[in-house]
Design a protein around this motif. Sequence first.
Motif, PDB file in Angstrom:
ATOM      1  N   LYS A   1       0.820  -1.226   0.000  1.00  0.00           N
ATOM      2  CA  LYS A   1       0.000   0.000   0.000  1.00  0.00           C
ATOM      3  C   LYS A   1       0.844   1.263   0.000  1.00  0.00           C
ATOM      4  O   LYS A   1       0.377   2.323  -0.387  1.00  0.00           O
ATOM      5  N   THR A   2       2.105   1.152   0.426  1.00  0.00           N
ATOM      6  CA  THR A   2       2.975   2.333   0.511  1.00  0.00           C
ATOM      7  C   THR A   2       3.828   2.518  -0.740  1.00  0.00           C
ATOM      8  O   THR A   2       4.489   3.538  -0.886  1.00  0.00           O
ATOM      9  N   LEU A   3       3.823   1.544  -1.628  1.00  0.00           N
ATOM     10  CA  LEU A   3       4.688   1.576  -2.806  1.00  0.00           C
ATOM     11  C   LEU A   3       4.058   2.374  -3.943  1.00  0.00           C
ATOM     12  O   LEU A   3       2.840   2.374  -4.105  1.00  0.00           O
ATOM     13  N   ARG A   4       4.903   3.034  -4.744  1.00  0.00           N
ATOM     14  CA  ARG A   4       4.434   3.831  -5.880  1.00  0.00           C
ATOM     15  C   ARG A   4       5.074   3.406  -7.194  1.00  0.00           C
ATOM     16  O   ARG A   4       4.676   3.837  -8.256  1.00  0.00           O
ATOM     17  N   GLY A   5       6.122   2.586  -7.108  1.00  0.00           N
ATOM     18  CA  GLY A   5       6.871   2.157  -8.290  1.00  0.00           C
ATOM     19  C   GLY A   5       8.286   2.693  -8.217  1.00  0.00           C
ATOM     20  O   GLY A   5       8.519   3.791  -7.718  1.00  0.00           O
ATOM     21  N   GLY A   6       9.230   1.892  -8.676  1.00  0.00           N
ATOM     22  CA  GLY A   6      10.635   2.266  -8.623  1.00  0.00           C
ATOM     23  C   GLY A   6      11.359   1.739  -7.400  1.00  0.00           C
ATOM     24  O   GLY A   6      12.566   1.892  -7.285  1.00  0.00           O
ATOM     25  N   GLU A   7      10.634   1.094  -6.485  1.00  0.00           N
ATOM     26  CA  GLU A   7      11.251   0.591  -5.261  1.00  0.00           C
ATOM     27  C   GLU A   7      11.833  -0.802  -5.451  1.00  0.00           C
ATOM     28  O   GLU A   7      11.418  -1.558  -6.305  1.00  0.00           O
ATOM     29  N   SER A   8      12.798  -1.111  -4.577  1.00  0.00           N
ATOM     30  CA  SER A   8      13.342  -2.463  -4.450  1.00  0.00           C
ATOM     31  C   SER A   8      13.120  -2.909  -3.023  1.00  0.00           C
ATOM     32  O   SER A   8      13.361  -2.146  -2.085  1.00  0.00           O
ATOM     33  N   VAL A   9      12.668  -4.141  -2.860  1.00  0.00           N
ATOM     34  CA  VAL A   9      12.428  -4.715  -1.539  1.00  0.00           C
ATOM     35  C   VAL A   9      13.366  -5.909  -1.399  1.00  0.00           C
ATOM     36  O   VAL A   9      13.312  -6.839  -2.205  1.00  0.00           O
ATOM     37  N   LEU A  10      14.240  -5.870  -0.410  1.00  0.00           N
ATOM     38  CA  LEU A  10      15.195  -6.951  -0.175  1.00  0.00           C
ATOM     39  C   LEU A  10      14.593  -7.943   0.809  1.00  0.00           C
ATOM     40  O   LEU A  10      14.196  -7.574   1.915  1.00  0.00           O
ATOM     41  N   LEU A  11      14.527  -9.207   0.406  1.00  0.00           N
ATOM     42  CA  LEU A  11      14.003 -10.282   1.243  1.00  0.00           C
ATOM     43  C   LEU A  11      15.171 -11.156   1.651  1.00  0.00           C
ATOM     44  O   LEU A  11      15.778 -11.818   0.813  1.00  0.00           O
ATOM     45  N   ASP A  12      15.495 -11.156   2.922  1.00  0.00           N
ATOM     46  CA  ASP A  12      16.676 -11.840   3.429  1.00  0.00           C
ATOM     47  C   ASP A  12      16.251 -12.960   4.365  1.00  0.00           C
ATOM     48  O   ASP A  12      15.488 -12.728   5.300  1.00  0.00           O
ATOM     49  N   GLY A  13      16.720 -14.160   4.097  1.00  0.00           N
ATOM     50  CA  GLY A  13      16.402 -15.270   4.982  1.00  0.00           C
ATOM     51  C   GLY A  13      16.757 -16.608   4.379  1.00  0.00           C
ATOM     52  O   GLY A  13      16.947 -16.735   3.177  1.00  0.00           O
ATOM     53  N   GLU A  14      16.816 -17.602   5.234  1.00  0.00           N
ATOM     54  CA  GLU A  14      17.125 -18.968   4.815  1.00  0.00           C
ATOM     55  C   GLU A  14      16.018 -19.516   3.929  1.00  0.00           C
ATOM     56  O   GLU A  14      14.914 -18.982   3.895  1.00  0.00           O
ATOM     57  N   LEU A  15      16.305 -20.614   3.246  1.00  0.00           N
ATOM     58  CA  LEU A  15      15.297 -21.312   2.459  1.00  0.00           C
ATOM     59  C   LEU A  15      14.127 -21.697   3.360  1.00  0.00           C
ATOM     60  O   LEU A  15      14.326 -22.153   4.487  1.00  0.00           O
TER      61      LEU A  15
END
Length: 118
Positions: free
Chosen positions: A20-34
């Motif tokens: 809901k806060t995104l407008r485009g142009g963002e990158s979201v890093l998802l960090d974690g084990e399998l």
Amino acid sequence: MEYRTASIQETQAVASELAKTLRGGESVLLDGELGVGKTAFVQGMAEALGADTSARSPTFTVMNVYPTSHPTIRQLVHLDFYRLTRPEDVAGLGLEDWLGRPGTVVADSVNQQPGLWV
């Protein structure tokens, strides 16, 4: 930001709120084990952005692109760098075409190996 969730539904709800806060142009890093829920997070984000298909893990394809019906975000790009170990492995992905692009959100899943280059 860092979030800790206890279920797939909770993970997807956090992703929906973030979307809901995104407008485009963002990158979201998802960090974690399998198996910790990175794809579940992207599923929640994709649904919130109006993707016409359910997100699936790009572990073997490395990249999945989901068109959306969101007013300002036209596609969600889900990258999985988990199996990539060298910078050369990324060269052919065309990553520069997606990062920072208006109308695009990029979700990157990364490897937990020490000394990772990403």
